[in-house]
Design a protein around this motif. Structure first.
Motif, mmCIF file in Angstrom:
data_model
loop_
_atom_site.group_PDB
_atom_site.id
_atom_site.type_symbol
_atom_site.label_atom_id
_atom_site.label_comp_id
_atom_site.label_asym_id
_atom_site.label_seq_id
_atom_site.Cartn_x
_atom_site.Cartn_y
_atom_site.Cartn_z
ATOM 1 N N PHE A 134 0.834 -1.192 0.000
ATOM 2 C CA PHE A 134 0.000 0.000 0.000
ATOM 3 C C PHE A 134 0.871 1.244 0.000
ATOM 4 C CE2 PHE A 134 0.200 -1.822 4.263
ATOM 5 C CZ PHE A 134 0.711 -0.782 5.024
ATOM 6 N N THR A 135 0.243 2.394 -0.177
ATOM 7 C CA THR A 135 0.985 3.623 -0.435
ATOM 8 C C THR A 135 1.244 4.415 0.838
ATOM 9 O OG1 THR A 135 -0.976 4.976 -0.849
ATOM 10 C CG2 THR A 135 -0.098 3.733 -2.710
ATOM 11 N N HIS A 136 2.156 5.355 0.720
ATOM 12 C CA HIS A 136 2.511 6.232 1.830
ATOM 13 C C HIS A 136 3.208 7.460 1.250
ATOM 14 C CE1 HIS A 136 5.856 3.439 1.075
ATOM 15 N NE2 HIS A 136 6.637 4.471 1.342
ATOM 16 N N PRO A 137 3.259 8.559 1.968
ATOM 17 C CA PRO A 137 3.895 9.768 1.430
ATOM 18 C C PRO A 137 5.382 9.561 1.173
ATOM 19 C CG PRO A 137 2.498 10.299 3.312
ATOM 20 C CD PRO A 137 2.614 8.808 3.272
ATOM 21 N N GLY A 138 5.869 10.179 0.112
ATOM 22 C CA GLY A 138 7.277 10.106 -0.223
ATOM 23 C C GLY A 138 8.078 11.208 0.444
ATOM 24 N N LEU A 139 9.267 11.457 -0.084
ATOM 25 C CA LEU A 139 10.206 12.417 0.483
ATOM 26 C C LEU A 139 9.568 13.791 0.612
ATOM 27 C CD1 LEU A 139 13.156 13.155 1.306
ATOM 28 C CD2 LEU A 139 13.564 13.640 -1.130
ATOM 29 N N ALA A 140 9.574 14.334 1.843
ATOM 30 C CA ALA A 140 9.139 15.704 2.148
ATOM 31 C C ALA A 140 7.646 15.930 1.916
ATOM 32 C CB ALA A 140 9.951 16.715 1.348
ATOM 33 N N ILE A 141 6.863 14.883 1.701
ATOM 34 C CA ILE A 141 5.428 15.012 1.429
ATOM 35 C C ILE A 141 4.637 14.794 2.711
ATOM 36 C CG2 ILE A 141 3.468 14.113 0.124
ATOM 37 C CD1 ILE A 141 5.500 15.589 -1.586
ATOM 38 N N THR A 142 3.855 15.760 3.104
ATOM 39 C CA THR A 142 2.971 15.616 4.262
ATOM 40 C C THR A 142 1.667 14.948 3.820
ATOM 41 O OG1 THR A 142 1.871 17.742 3.917
ATOM 42 C CG2 THR A 142 3.902 17.742 5.241
ATOM 43 N N ASP A 149 -2.195 16.066 -3.955
ATOM 44 C CA ASP A 149 -1.548 15.364 -5.059
ATOM 45 C C ASP A 149 -2.474 14.321 -5.669
ATOM 46 O OD1 ASP A 149 0.753 16.795 -4.567
ATOM 47 O OD2 ASP A 149 1.778 15.153 -3.523
ATOM 48 N N GLU A 150 -3.096 13.531 -4.805
ATOM 49 C CA GLU A 150 -3.923 12.430 -5.302
ATOM 50 C C GLU A 150 -5.172 12.923 -6.015
ATOM 51 O OE1 GLU A 150 -3.424 9.030 -5.513
ATOM 52 O OE2 GLU A 150 -1.397 9.762 -5.148
ATOM 53 N N ILE A 151 -5.678 14.060 -5.614
ATOM 54 C CA ILE A 151 -6.785 14.663 -6.366
ATOM 55 C C ILE A 151 -6.320 14.996 -7.781
ATOM 56 C CG2 ILE A 151 -8.257 16.697 -6.560
ATOM 57 C CD1 ILE A 151 -8.403 16.750 -3.497
ATOM 58 N N ILE A 152 -5.162 15.616 -7.890
ATOM 59 C CA ILE A 152 -4.642 16.027 -9.196
ATOM 60 C C ILE A 152 -4.302 14.819 -10.059
ATOM 61 C CG2 ILE A 152 -2.727 17.202 -10.359
ATOM 62 C CD1 ILE A 152 -2.652 19.101 -7.889
ATOM 63 N N LEU A 153 -3.602 13.841 -9.477
ATOM 64 C CA LEU A 153 -3.194 12.668 -10.254
ATOM 65 C C LEU A 153 -4.409 11.894 -10.761
ATOM 66 C CD1 LEU A 153 -0.423 13.408 -9.041
ATOM 67 C CD2 LEU A 153 -0.037 10.972 -8.654
ATOM 68 N N THR A 154 -5.406 11.728 -9.896
ATOM 69 C CA THR A 154 -6.600 10.993 -10.315
ATOM 70 C C THR A 154 -7.407 11.790 -11.323
ATOM 71 O OG1 THR A 154 -6.656 10.023 -8.091
ATOM 72 C CG2 THR A 154 -8.565 9.648 -9.500
ATOM 73 N N ALA A 155 -7.398 13.112 -11.196
ATOM 74 C CA ALA A 155 -8.067 13.939 -12.199
ATOM 75 C C ALA A 155 -7.439 13.719 -13.575
ATOM 76 C CB ALA A 155 -7.993 15.413 -11.801
ATOM 77 N N LEU A 188 2.402 6.489 -17.420
ATOM 78 C CA LEU A 188 2.881 7.866 -17.530
ATOM 79 C C LEU A 188 2.716 8.622 -16.215
ATOM 80 C CD1 LEU A 188 3.824 10.350 -19.154
ATOM 81 C CD2 LEU A 188 1.431 10.684 -19.832
ATOM 82 N N ILE A 189 1.568 8.469 -15.581
ATOM 83 C CA ILE A 189 1.350 9.136 -14.291
ATOM 84 C C ILE A 189 2.363 8.650 -13.269
ATOM 85 C CG2 ILE A 189 -0.269 9.438 -12.386
ATOM 86 C CD1 ILE A 189 -2.528 9.264 -14.488
ATOM 87 N N GLY A 190 2.585 7.347 -13.241
ATOM 88 C CA GLY A 190 3.563 6.797 -12.298
ATOM 89 C C GLY A 190 4.972 7.262 -12.567
ATOM 90 N N ALA A 191 5.341 7.323 -13.850
ATOM 91 C CA ALA A 191 6.711 7.703 -14.210
ATOM 92 C C ALA A 191 6.989 9.164 -13.935
ATOM 93 C CB ALA A 191 6.954 7.385 -15.688
ATOM 94 N N SER A 192 5.963 10.004 -14.040
ATOM 95 C CA SER A 192 6.181 11.438 -13.892
ATOM 96 C C SER A 192 5.873 11.964 -12.500
ATOM 97 C CB SER A 192 5.327 12.202 -14.913
ATOM 98 O OG SER A 192 3.960 11.858 -14.783
ATOM 99 N N MET A 193 4.967 11.292 -11.774
ATOM 100 C CA MET A 193 4.506 11.814 -10.485
ATOM 101 C C MET A 193 4.460 10.754 -9.383
ATOM 102 S SD MET A 193 1.251 13.821 -12.158
ATOM 103 C CE MET A 193 1.455 14.852 -13.599
ATOM 104 N N GLY A 194 4.891 9.558 -9.685
ATOM 105 C CA GLY A 194 4.673 8.435 -8.788
ATOM 106 C C GLY A 194 5.420 8.487 -7.473
ATOM 107 N N TYR A 195 6.573 9.160 -7.439
ATOM 108 C CA TYR A 195 7.356 9.184 -6.204
ATOM 109 C C TYR A 195 6.728 10.059 -5.129
ATOM 110 C CZ TYR A 195 11.618 6.439 -6.904
ATOM 111 O OH TYR A 195 12.524 5.413 -7.029
ATOM 112 N N LEU A 196 5.744 10.855 -5.469
ATOM 113 C CA LEU A 196 5.125 11.729 -4.474
ATOM 114 C C LEU A 196 4.524 10.927 -3.325
ATOM 115 C CD1 LEU A 196 3.429 14.252 -6.901
ATOM 116 C CD2 LEU A 196 5.301 14.761 -5.307
ATOM 117 N N GLU A 197 3.683 9.956 -3.662
ATOM 118 C CA GLU A 197 3.126 9.070 -2.628
ATOM 119 C C GLU A 197 2.670 7.750 -3.230
ATOM 120 O OE1 GLU A 197 0.502 11.764 -4.427
ATOM 121 O OE2 GLU A 197 1.714 12.391 -2.706
ATOM 122 N N ALA A 198 3.454 7.292 -4.221
ATOM 123 C CA ALA A 198 3.230 5.980 -4.833
ATOM 124 C C ALA A 198 1.931 5.894 -5.629
ATOM 125 C CB ALA A 198 3.293 4.863 -3.798
ATOM 126 N N TRP A 199 1.402 7.054 -6.092
ATOM 127 C CA TRP A 199 0.318 7.116 -7.070
ATOM 128 C C TRP A 199 -0.780 6.076 -6.862
ATOM 129 C CZ3 TRP A 199 1.309 3.849 -11.830
ATOM 130 C CH2 TRP A 199 2.510 3.154 -11.759
#
Length: 269
Positions: A134-142, A149-155, A188-199
């Motif tokens: 399961f997912t969790h916040p990445g580096l420096a992400i509260t 982030d997840e609102i934007i990525l899912t949008a 594409l979403i994972g490759a560009s934004m996935g490290y934020l909180e594992a998309w």
């Protein structure tokens, strides 16, 4: 319950089962091995997740439409006329499939999980190897930043799915290529934004494995998880579905030439 509806629920469970069985397995390969075969090839992780989505669509879409995601189901109910009566059963089936997919990954990788935790002086209750499931916040992400982030990525996800599957979009993939394009979109979403909180992008994708892990020794590290993060990958994608679907319906669909022509022809008829 009709046989047809039962088949649709089984199909939805199977779709998410396929995604999690392959997706969490590649997460295990990425996380548990040293050196990781994907440590310097993260794109491979993204492609694996995307192909898992593609395969799930090809194998189940003829039965249920292969939503495979409560956020997709919600968006289709709001914007595309999907039956509200089916929304909650579809979502429950999707969570069930994710739970069972996590169980298969656990069967495959449990010795490696235990070795990883032992080698790194970690415990399941302390969150050791939790990133496999399961997912969790990445580096420096509260957590609250992750919520946005997840609102934007899912949008982005729902916007793209609506465009790819739009009947009036003359640039949409032809024949059965839409499943492949949706898989590429996920990658594409994972490759560009996935490290934020594992998309997460998908409430079932996160909650089903999280629930499984809760019962398999991860306990509070899964639910409620550190900083009570568990609800964010559920609520944020649902909001993102409303945003992404709404943007497409408002800013793109009304201006599609094929749709405008169809409306004009209907008025002349």
């Amino acid at each position: 319950m009709s046989k047809t509806f039962l088949g649709q629920l089984i199909s939805e469970a199977m779709a998410v089962f396929i995604v999690i069985a392959f997706g969490d397995s590649v997460a295990a390969m990425y996380t548990l091995y040293t050196p990781s075969p994907y440590q310097q090839a993260y794109w491979g992780v993204c492609i694996a997740w995307g192909l898992a989505v593609t395969i799930s669509i090809y194998t189940t879409a003829s039965v249920s439409g292969c939503h495979g995601n409560p956020a997709v189901t919600l968006a289709l109910a709001i914007y595309r006329g999907f039956s509200w009566r089916k929304v909650i059963p579809y979502c429950l089936a999707q969570v069930t499939g994710a739970f069972l997919g996590a169980a298969i990954v656990y069967v495959l990788f449990s010795p490696v999980i235990d070795n990883f935790n032992l080698t790194n002086h970690l415990t399941r209750a302390g969150g050791g190897a939790a990133g496999v499931f399961f997912t969790h916040p990445g580096l420096a992400i509260t957590p609250m930043h992750a919520f946005g982030d997840e609102i934007i990525l899912t949008a982005f996800l729902i916007f793209g799915i609506f465009a790819i599957t739009e009947q009036y979009n003359e640039m949409a993939p032809g024949a059965n290529a839409g499943a492949l394009m949706i898989g590429f979109l996920v990658a594409l979403i994972g490759a560009s934004m996935g490290y934020l909180e594992a998309w997460a992008l998908n409430p079932a994708r996160d909650f089903g494995p999280r629930l499984f892990c809760f019962f398999m020794g991860w306990g509070p590290s899964a639910l409620p998880s550190p900083q009570s993060y568990w609800w964010i990958p559920i609520v944020a994608p649902l909001i993102g579905a409303l945003v992404g679907g709404g943007i497409y319906q408002l800013l793109i669909r009304p201006f599609l030439p094929a749709r405008q022509k169809a409306l004009l022809d209907a008025l002349k008829a």
